[in-house]
Design an enzyme around this catalytic site. Structure first.
Site, PDB file in Angstrom:
ATOM      1  CE  LYS A 566      28.867 -31.922   0.226  1.00 37.93           C
ATOM      2  NZ  LYS A 566      29.888 -32.787  -0.326  1.00 37.93           N
ATOM      3  NE  ARG A 567      33.103 -22.201  -2.119  1.00 41.05           N
ATOM      4  CZ  ARG A 567      33.959 -21.240  -2.453  1.00 41.05           C
ATOM      5  NH1 ARG A 567      35.146 -21.164  -1.873  1.00 41.05           N
ATOM      6  NH2 ARG A 567      33.637 -20.327  -3.349  1.00 41.05           N
ATOM      7  CB  THR A 674      38.125 -34.770   0.683  1.00 42.00           C
ATOM      8  OG1 THR A 674      37.862 -33.363   0.571  1.00 42.00           O
ATOM      9  CG2 THR A 674      39.078 -35.203  -0.425  1.00 42.00           C
ATOM     10  CE  LYS A 678      37.913 -33.126   4.682  1.00 37.47           C
ATOM     11  NZ  LYS A 678      37.596 -31.691   4.432  1.00 37.47           N
TER      12      LYS A 678
HETATM   13  C1  LIG Z   1      37.003 -31.220   3.305  1.00 34.92           C
HETATM   14  C2  LIG Z   1      36.672 -29.807   3.105  1.00 34.92           C
HETATM   15  C3  LIG Z   1      36.066 -29.393   1.922  1.00 34.92           C
HETATM   16  C4  LIG Z   1      35.671 -30.362   0.819  1.00 34.92           C
HETATM   17  O1  LIG Z   1      34.398 -30.847   1.100  1.00 34.92           O
HETATM   18  P1  LIG Z   1      33.545 -31.665  -0.016  1.00 34.92           P
HETATM   19  O2  LIG Z   1      32.398 -32.172   0.771  1.00 34.92           O
HETATM   20  O3  LIG Z   1      34.431 -32.763  -0.481  1.00 34.92           O
HETATM   21  O4  LIG Z   1      33.181 -30.712  -1.067  1.00 34.92           O
HETATM   22  C5  LIG Z   1      35.772 -28.059   1.760  1.00 34.92           C
HETATM   23  N1  LIG Z   1      36.071 -27.166   2.716  1.00 34.92           N
HETATM   24  C6  LIG Z   1      36.648 -27.524   3.883  1.00 34.92           C
HETATM   25  C7  LIG Z   1      36.921 -26.484   4.909  1.00 34.92           C
HETATM   26  C8  LIG Z   1      36.977 -28.855   4.114  1.00 34.92           C
HETATM   27  O5  LIG Z   1      37.564 -29.204   5.258  1.00 34.92           O
END
Ligand SMILES: *Cc1c(COP(=O)(O)O)cnc(C)c1O
Length: 829
Positions: A566-567, A674, A678
């Site tokens: 994630k970021r 999100t 996933k």
């Molecule tokens: C789903 C997704 C995110 C969001 O990730 P979080 O864990 O919810 O912060 C960020 N970047 C990409 C490329 C993603 O597919």
């Protein structure tokens, strides 16, 4: 030689044999050859892999266009209410694989390529990702387009066609280095430019009064300059349906007329300068999490795409023969965060200045059209524009905002006499010091519906961020918990799992994710558990190869894959994860007889280029990785990997290979997340706090199938008000003290005792995100994970139940909720 398939029809003109639109392997083969020769202009023998990718992509695009054309014909004339999804970001991911999946032609295309001695997956892997977003917010917009198309709502996603998307990340010496993303270098076959629908956008200048032909006093905006926005259209096909959503992205260009004026005056270079200046508007995506407040170009960007989009909607409305007074019957405009919130003032300007509607009527139309999604409570992420900047770019909009504000605050004063505190808090203009325009207040005041993105977040929106607004009009506040598309994040990313699910419960689940419930019956079936575990193992082997290839690090697919992607942000607490790793390292070093579960810790994520602490966290991860991976005493127990350049393409290989998903943000800070969805959809178990959608995921999968730890949002708040002393935790916990001391003594920095001081000092003295308080519960919870993983049958049982119970988190469900509760429209399917 042609291989016979069930679809091989002897009639050459039958629809599925048509060279431009047919879906049989034979038709796809012919299409590929045609496109390669006649469009790309290359003979097969000497064509490059890129040429071939282009030919495949063009063949797929033909088939989408055929459906798009039919839909335009079907929808034209039918008076349908349309969703306009306004978003400064769309993080679409590569198109080819997903479009073939949605068309249902992947196997036929693969067969066609195989017959030509070519490898379809090589071409899929070649596609440049359009990185027109930072992370979750942009990815959400992409998932929603997929669901809008699949569920069947007429929809256009409006945004910006950035020439440079999110930077590519490389790691040098353990540090992040940003490289410009030239995604358009080899062209983009998925889009079609529509220069005849270009729009002119004004900027700067001033407003002036004039008397119209009926003698009425009117106001007009005399701009300082104008730019042209050209739309580029990409149809986004739904899954297993004929309907598409449209992604319409605006690209900025210089206005011809201005150029000519300069040419005539002989100011050639002035004209060129103007052109370059204009094109800058859509040049680059701003990385979020950074102080963008005060960036002139960013405000111009936002207004640019919003103005183009509103004008485009008005054009379509009038073309359909609807009077402007019925604009809101034709459109639901969803604001994806405040980035496009200036649209509220722009629609008012159009209705009042251009169409000369009375203010009250214009305001009624505007509020009925707009709804607003809030994505964050972090105060530094709430957009506000310094007044002088705002008025220099959008002088007329500032007047309109003053008028909106004036009328609104009068209402407040009548309802709450004498409560000037309330007036100050609810005003669109922040007058507490230097004056600002608060975009969130504009968005709330100008929308009929406001929503948060997970239950907890929506509650906090109501009780904290917009408490005054909620008290006044509670019926306007909603929750729509985010979702993700199972097409990209299960079927495309994890074909092994998708096949296994198909075999057990049929293929209807992809568009009706609640059907995954059908898997619950098999959660205890040892045979099924075995094949389930085999799929996971294959995915881990695949990721291990990618890790080896991209970082040189060898990891053991039999170890527990513990992943945080994630970021990089302090509130997401990647450094809490690191503290646990260091403690584990210490334990193994000090106890030669240590037995634990071998783990591979995998990190990925970009840091905003100007965010020093986030970049230091990346350096820390890489430094710890270097030491641990080279230590013969521990490297068979733990490995640490930082996978560079986390993006959608890489994400598709990562989520399916996870055993454990790290969702460890400080409670109350992650609006939804999100990534958490996933992971869980791909059979990973979650270690997480009660934050964002974690709470709802845990409710769905069952608390016994989720590793929970840490303070709740309420506890976080009261700890802070009671006076939080991070230092006490440091002194009260030997392992924590050792972990921090180990960083400070230079073990991970070749003896440099100062490198990580900004990070450790911050933790000991401020620790805004309460890592010190959550450290012990986290480390203990990780021990539980260790134990659980040593019982593979039970682990797999939990993994199956996680997938079986994720139906709620399909973006189809989220989109249906928007349709029903916010847009008030019915899907067509
Ligand atoms: C789903 C997704 C995110 C969001 O990730 P979080 O864990 O919810 O912060 C960020 N970047 C990409 C490329 C993603 O597919």
């Amino acid at each position: 030689m042609t291989v016979k398939t069930p679809n091989d029809n002897p009639l050459p003109q039958a629809e599925h044999e048509h060279v431009r639109t047919g879906t049989s392997p034979r038709a796809l083969k012919a299409a590929f050859q045609d496109n390669l020769n006649l469009v790309v202009g290359r003979p097969l023998e000497i064509s490059t892999a890129e040429d071939r990718y282009h030919a495949v992509a063009l063949s797929v695009r033909d088939r989408i266009m055929q459906r798009w054309i039919k839909q335009v014909e079907r929808w034209n004339g039918a008076n349908l209410r349309q969703v306009s999804y306004l978003s400064a970001e769309f993080l679409m991911g590569p198109h080819l694989g997903k479009e073939m999946l949605n068309l249902g032609i992947t196997e036929h295309a693969r067969q066609a390529m195989t017959e030509l001695g070519l490898d379809l997956d090589q071409f899929i892997g070649l596609e440049e990702e359009p990185g027109l977003g930072n992370g979750g917010l942009g990815r959400l917009a992409a998932c929603y387009l997929d669901s809008l198309a699949t569920v069947g709502y007429p929809a256009i996603g409006y945004g910006i066609r950035y020439e440079f998307g999110i930077f590519d990340q490389i790691i040098k010496d353990g540090w992040q280095v940003e490289v410009t993303d030239k995604w358009l270098r080899f062209g983009n076959v998925w889009e079609i430019a529509r220069p005849h629908f270009a729009q002119v956008v004004k900027l700067g200048g001033n407003s002036e009064h004039y008397t119209d032909e009926h003698g009425a006093d009117r106001i007009r905006w005399v701009p300082g300059r104008v730019v042209v926005g050209t739309p580029y259209d990409t149809p986004i096909l739904g899954h297993g349906v004929e309907t598409c959503a449209l992604l319409r992205l605006w690209s900025a260009e210089a206005a011809q007329s201005f150029d000519f004026a300069d040419f005539n005056r002989g100011d050639y270079y002035g004209a060129v300068h103007e052109k370059v200046y204009s094109e800058n508007i859509s040049k680059v995506l701003y990385p979020n999490d950074e102080q963008i407040q005060g960036k002139h170009l960013r405000l111009e960007q936002q207004y640019f795409f919003v103005a183009c989009s509103i004008k485009d909607m008005i054009r379509l409305c009038l073309r359909r023969g609807l009077p402007i007074e019925r604009f809101n019957e034709m459109y639901c405009i969803q604001l994806n965060d405040t980035h496009p919130a200036i649209a509220i003032a722009e629609l008012m300007r159009q209705l009042v200045d251009k169409f000369a509607l009375p203010w009250e009527q214009a305001w009624d139309i505007t509020r009925k059209s707009f709804s607003y999604t809030n994505h964050t409570l972090l105060p530094e992420a709430l957009e506000k524009w310094p007044l002088p900047l705002f008025s220099s770019v959008l002088p007329r909009h500032l007047e309109i905002i003053y008028e909106i504000n004036h009328r609104f605050l009068d209402e407040i004063r009548i309802r709450y006499p004498g409560d000037e505190g309330k007036v100050e808090r609810m005003s669109i203009i922040d007058e507490s010091g230097e004056k600002y325009v608060r975009m969130a207040n504009l968005a709330v005041i100008g929308s009929h519906a406001i929503n948060g993105v997970a239950e907890l977040h929506s509650e906090l929106v109501k009780s904290q961020l917009f408490a005054d607004f909620h008290e006044m009009a509670p019926e306007r506040f909603h929750n729509v918990t985010n979702g993700v598309t199972p097409r990209r994040f299960i079927a495309l990313s994890n074909p092994g799992l998708a096949r296994l699910i198909d075999d057990k419960i049929g293929d209807g689940w992809l568009t009706d994710l609640d059907r995954l419930k059908g898997l619950e019956t098999y959660a205890n079936d040892t045979g099924f558990q075995q094949v389930w575990a085999d799929v996971k193992r294959d995915n881990k082997i695949r990721l291990a190869k990618i890790i080896k290839h991209r970082t040189g690090i060898v990891v053991d697919p039999a170890s527990l894959f513990d992943i945080q992607v994630k970021r990089i942000h302090e509130y997401k607490r990647q450094h809490l994860n690191v503290l646990n790793i260091i403690s584990l390292y210490q334990r193994i070093k000090h106890d030669p007889k240590y037995v634990g579960t071998p783990r591979t810790f995998i990190f990925g994520g970009k840091a905003a280029p100007g965010y020093f602490m986030a970049k230091l966290i990346i350096k820390l991860i890489n430094s710890v990785s270097e030491v641990i991976n080279h230590d013969p005493q521990v490297r068979d127990m733990i490995k640490v990997v930082f996978l560079p350049d986390y993006n959608v393409k890489h994400a598709q290989n990562i989520y399916p290979a996870a055993d454990l998903s790290e969702q460890i943000s400080t409670a109350g800070k992650e609006a939804s997340g999100t990534g958490n969805m996933k992971f869980s959809m791909n059979g990973a178990l979650t270690i997480g706090t009660l934050d964002g959608a974690n709470i709802e995921i845990r409710e769905e999968v069952g608390e016994e199938n989720f590793f929970l730890f840490g303070l709740t949002a309420d506890q976080v708040a009261s700890l802070k008000t009671d006076g939080y002393a991070p230092y006490d935790y440091y002194h009260g916990d030997m392992e924590l003290k050792q972990a921090i001391d180990l960083i400070n003594c230079g073990l991970f920095s070749h003896g440099d005792t100062r490198l990580f001081r900004p990070l450790t000092d911050h933790l000991l003295h401020h620790d805004e995100y309460l890592l010190m308080a959550d450290y012990r519960p986290y480390v203990d919870c990780q021990q539980e994970v260790d134990h659980a993983y040593r019982d593979p049958a039970h682990w797999t049982h939990m993994s199956i139940l996680n997938v079986a119970r994720m139906g709620k988190f399909s973006s189809d469900r989220a989109i249906r909720e928007y349709g029903k509760n916010i847009w008030n429209i019915e899907p067509l399917q």
